[in-house]
Scaffold this motif. Structure first.
Motif, PDB file in Angstrom:
ATOM      1  N   UNK A 156      63.876   0.383  28.812  1.00  0.00           N
ATOM      2  CA  UNK A 156      63.259  -0.315  29.948  1.00  0.00           C
ATOM      3  C   UNK A 156      63.014   0.478  31.294  1.00  0.00           C
ATOM      4  N   UNK A 157      63.838   1.429  31.477  1.00  0.00           N
ATOM      5  CA  UNK A 157      63.481   2.037  32.463  1.00  0.00           C
ATOM      6  C   UNK A 157      62.057   2.756  32.651  1.00  0.00           C
ATOM      7  N   UNK A 158      61.969   3.407  31.063  1.00  0.00           N
ATOM      8  CA  UNK A 158      60.908   4.180  30.924  1.00  0.00           C
ATOM      9  C   UNK A 158      59.356   2.948  30.839  1.00  0.00           C
ATOM     10  N   UNK A 159      59.640   1.709  30.501  1.00  0.00           N
ATOM     11  CA  UNK A 159      58.662   0.681  30.611  1.00  0.00           C
ATOM     12  C   UNK A 159      58.020   0.902  32.033  1.00  0.00           C
ATOM     13  N   UNK A 160      58.843   0.953  32.791  1.00  0.00           N
ATOM     14  CA  UNK A 160      58.601   0.741  34.251  1.00  0.00           C
ATOM     15  C   UNK A 160      58.262   2.149  34.862  1.00  0.00           C
TER      16      UNK A 160
ATOM     17  N   UNK B 174      71.471  20.506  43.476  1.00  0.00           N
ATOM     18  CA  UNK B 174      69.919  20.095  43.431  1.00  0.00           C
ATOM     19  C   UNK B 174      70.194  18.621  43.918  1.00  0.00           C
ATOM     20  N   UNK B 175      69.780  18.163  45.190  1.00  0.00           N
ATOM     21  CA  UNK B 175      69.975  16.786  45.396  1.00  0.00           C
ATOM     22  C   UNK B 175      68.789  15.718  45.020  1.00  0.00           C
ATOM     23  N   UNK B 176      68.543  15.715  43.827  1.00  0.00           N
ATOM     24  CA  UNK B 176      67.823  14.852  43.375  1.00  0.00           C
ATOM     25  C   UNK B 176      68.214  13.854  42.440  1.00  0.00           C
ATOM     26  N   UNK B 177      69.560  13.837  42.344  1.00  0.00           N
ATOM     27  CA  UNK B 177      70.256  12.751  41.582  1.00  0.00           C
ATOM     28  C   UNK B 177      70.065  12.935  39.966  1.00  0.00           C
ATOM     29  N   UNK B 178      69.767  14.004  39.481  1.00  0.00           N
ATOM     30  CA  UNK B 178      69.366  14.102  38.116  1.00  0.00           C
ATOM     31  C   UNK B 178      67.808  13.783  37.711  1.00  0.00           C
ATOM     32  N   UNK B 179      66.875  13.837  38.851  1.00  0.00           N
ATOM     33  CA  UNK B 179      65.758  13.519  38.422  1.00  0.00           C
ATOM     34  C   UNK B 179      64.753  14.830  37.981  1.00  0.00           C
ATOM     35  N   UNK B 180      63.621  14.607  38.276  1.00  0.00           N
ATOM     36  CA  UNK B 180      62.633  15.501  37.505  1.00  0.00           C
ATOM     37  C   UNK B 180      62.953  17.095  37.858  1.00  0.00           C
ATOM     38  N   UNK B 181      63.124  17.270  39.049  1.00  0.00           N
ATOM     39  CA  UNK B 181      63.578  18.835  39.323  1.00  0.00           C
ATOM     40  C   UNK B 181      64.687  19.299  38.445  1.00  0.00           C
TER      41      UNK B 181
ATOM     42  N   UNK C 163      65.114   7.845  31.253  1.00  0.00           N
ATOM     43  CA  UNK C 163      64.362   8.082  30.136  1.00  0.00           C
ATOM     44  C   UNK C 163      64.181   9.402  29.445  1.00  0.00           C
ATOM     45  N   UNK C 164      64.586  10.533  30.343  1.00  0.00           N
ATOM     46  CA  UNK C 164      64.115  11.683  29.941  1.00  0.00           C
ATOM     47  C   UNK C 164      65.095  12.177  28.712  1.00  0.00           C
ATOM     48  N   UNK C 165      66.279  11.412  28.646  1.00  0.00           N
ATOM     49  CA  UNK C 165      67.296  12.004  27.777  1.00  0.00           C
ATOM     50  C   UNK C 165      66.754  11.659  26.401  1.00  0.00           C
ATOM     51  N   UNK C 166      65.650  10.634  26.039  1.00  0.00           N
ATOM     52  CA  UNK C 166      65.076  10.265  25.282  1.00  0.00           C
ATOM     53  C   UNK C 166      63.696  11.143  24.853  1.00  0.00           C
ATOM     54  N   UNK C 167      62.963  11.237  26.118  1.00  0.00           N
ATOM     55  CA  UNK C 167      61.742  11.859  25.809  1.00  0.00           C
ATOM     56  C   UNK C 167      61.666  13.226  25.830  1.00  0.00           C
ATOM     57  N   UNK C 168      62.701  13.900  26.440  1.00  0.00           N
ATOM     58  CA  UNK C 168      62.844  15.418  26.347  1.00  0.00           C
ATOM     59  C   UNK C 168      64.073  15.726  25.294  1.00  0.00           C
ATOM     60  N   UNK C 169      64.465  14.767  24.502  1.00  0.00           N
ATOM     61  CA  UNK C 169      65.304  15.374  23.486  1.00  0.00           C
ATOM     62  C   UNK C 169      66.502  16.037  23.834  1.00  0.00           C
ATOM     63  N   UNK C 170      67.062  15.262  25.151  1.00  0.00           N
ATOM     64  CA  UNK C 170      68.191  15.976  25.322  1.00  0.00           C
ATOM     65  C   UNK C 170      69.630  15.358  24.989  1.00  0.00           C
ATOM     66  N   UNK C 171      70.632  15.985  25.036  1.00  0.00           N
ATOM     67  CA  UNK C 171      72.017  15.540  24.361  1.00  0.00           C
ATOM     68  C   UNK C 171      73.104  15.485  25.467  1.00  0.00           C
ATOM     69  N   UNK C 172      73.590  14.167  25.583  1.00  0.00           N
ATOM     70  CA  UNK C 172      74.621  13.966  26.540  1.00  0.00           C
ATOM     71  C   UNK C 172      75.840  14.003  25.804  1.00  0.00           C
ATOM     72  N   UNK C 173      76.795  15.163  26.042  1.00  0.00           N
ATOM     73  CA  UNK C 173      77.890  15.394  25.638  1.00  0.00           C
ATOM     74  C   UNK C 173      78.973  14.330  25.751  1.00  0.00           C
TER      75      UNK C 173
END
Length: 345
Positions: free
Chosen positions: A315-319, A234-241, A261-271
């Motif tokens: 910072x990314x989420x602020x923008x 899926x060629x959205x570079x880890x975007x919303x899709x 930002x979605x890692x925080x807002x969606x409560x994701x876990x980076x292994x």
């Protein structure tokens, strides 16, 4: 109807050069002279470091700050500007100065003095574009992934005119990311844990299509961890899709950049990636060596020390989030929050 020369003038000023389109009025109109003057003025205003000689200011208190085009780089560049100005520097804003193919030659030529960059990607670029390095050595350097090894390799590719300052703790790198529910259900903390799961059941994984063949992509994950995946491009570079596919449970894991930002807002876990499959992409200040004075280093190092991965996400989420702040406002608020809007160098 006689064309309006003001409306007929269209500027197309971009990093590769200048393009001007003019609807020509009848020759009897003397205003054409004005049009030509405007064309010349706009052409000279375009920032094109490859098409003009370098102009580095010898004054150590004058700093020209550039950045890549991505918003994260522009935010960090603006933070550099704000912190430097608070410490008495006269700063020229050259943010959004294109890709490395543009801003690194500009650094070497003297049009820019300082840019924020990303450690792993920077090393790979410089290794591939250093004439004194063989193709074999460039390939070896491109396989370096840990931050200490990347930092150790920089002197070989920077040349006599460039330097790097202390990298920030925050890294904008590829990752194997899962939902918190998936992590809890299967006890996942590292990529190795996911590899164990892949021995018992199908693990679907979503990323850009090139991830299937990149050395740090599917082949690297299998080599370093034994992780076998059912790959879903899926060629959205880890975007919303991609994030939607992950949070809906349609894929088990995905390549999400660590400062998303979605890692925080969606409560994701980076292994965790203890084997450093993915190159460290810590924010690293790239600077003309002649401008790397102790005072500049003190200011920029102070900024870098605060740029954790959590701060970069915020910072990314602020923008990009609901507030939709301009880069300047997001940077200004952050500099004030971190008490960097004062003289300390």
């Amino acid at each position: 109807m006689t064309p309006d020369p003001a409306r007929g003038l269209v500027q197309s000023c971009f990093m590769g050069g200048v393009g001007i389109s003019v609807n020509r009025p009848h020759p009897r109109h003397a205003v054409m002279v004005v049009v030509l003057v405007l064309v010349a003025a706009m052409a000279t205003a375009c920032f094109d470091p490859l098409n003009r000689p370098g102009s580095r200011d010898s004054d150590p208190n004058h700093i020209s700050v550039g950045s890549g085009g991505v918003l994260e780089a522009q935010i960090i560049g603006q933070i550099y500007i704000d912190a430097l100005e608070a410490n008495g520097f006269v700063v020229t804003d050259q943010l959004n100065s294109g890709t490395r193919e543009r801003y690194i030659p500009a650094l070497r030529a003297g049009d820019i003095d300082l840019v924020p960059d990303f450690a792993g990607n920077l090393l790979q670029y410089l290794a591939a574009n250093t004439p004194t390095i063989s193709a074999q050595r460039a390939e070896q350097l491109s396989s370096v992934t840990s931050l200490p090894d990347i930092t150790k390799a920089f002197p070989e590719v920077l040349g006599d005119d460039l330097a790097v300052l202390t990298p920030a703790p925050g890294s904008d790198a590829d990752s194997v990311t899962v939902t918190s529910e998936t992590a809890k259900r299967y006890g996942l903390k590292s990529i190795a844990d996911l590899a164990e799961l892949s021995k018992r059941q199908t693990v679907s994984f979503m990323a850009n299509s090139e991830f299937a063949t990149r050395s740090v992509g599917v082949p690297g994950l299998e080599k370093n961890y034994g992780l076998r995946v059912d790959f879903k491009p899926n060629n959205d570079s880890g975007g919303q899709a991609t994030i939607n596919e992950l949070t809906s449970g349609r894929v088990t894991a995905a390549d999400i950049y660590t400062t998303t930002p979605a890692i925080k807002t969606e409560n994701l876990v980076v292994l965790e990636d203890p084997k450093n499959n993915f190159p460290a992409n810590n924010i690293v200040p790239l600077i003309a060596k002649s401008k790397a004075t102790p005072k500049v280093s003190k200011v920029i190092d102070a900024v870098s020390s605060k740029l954790t991965v959590e701060e970069l996400r915020d910072l990314n989420y602020a923008v990009s989030g609901p507030r939709k702040l301009e880069v300047e406002q997001a940077a200004s608020e952050w500099v004030a929050k971190e008490n960097l809007d004062r003289s300390f160098a």
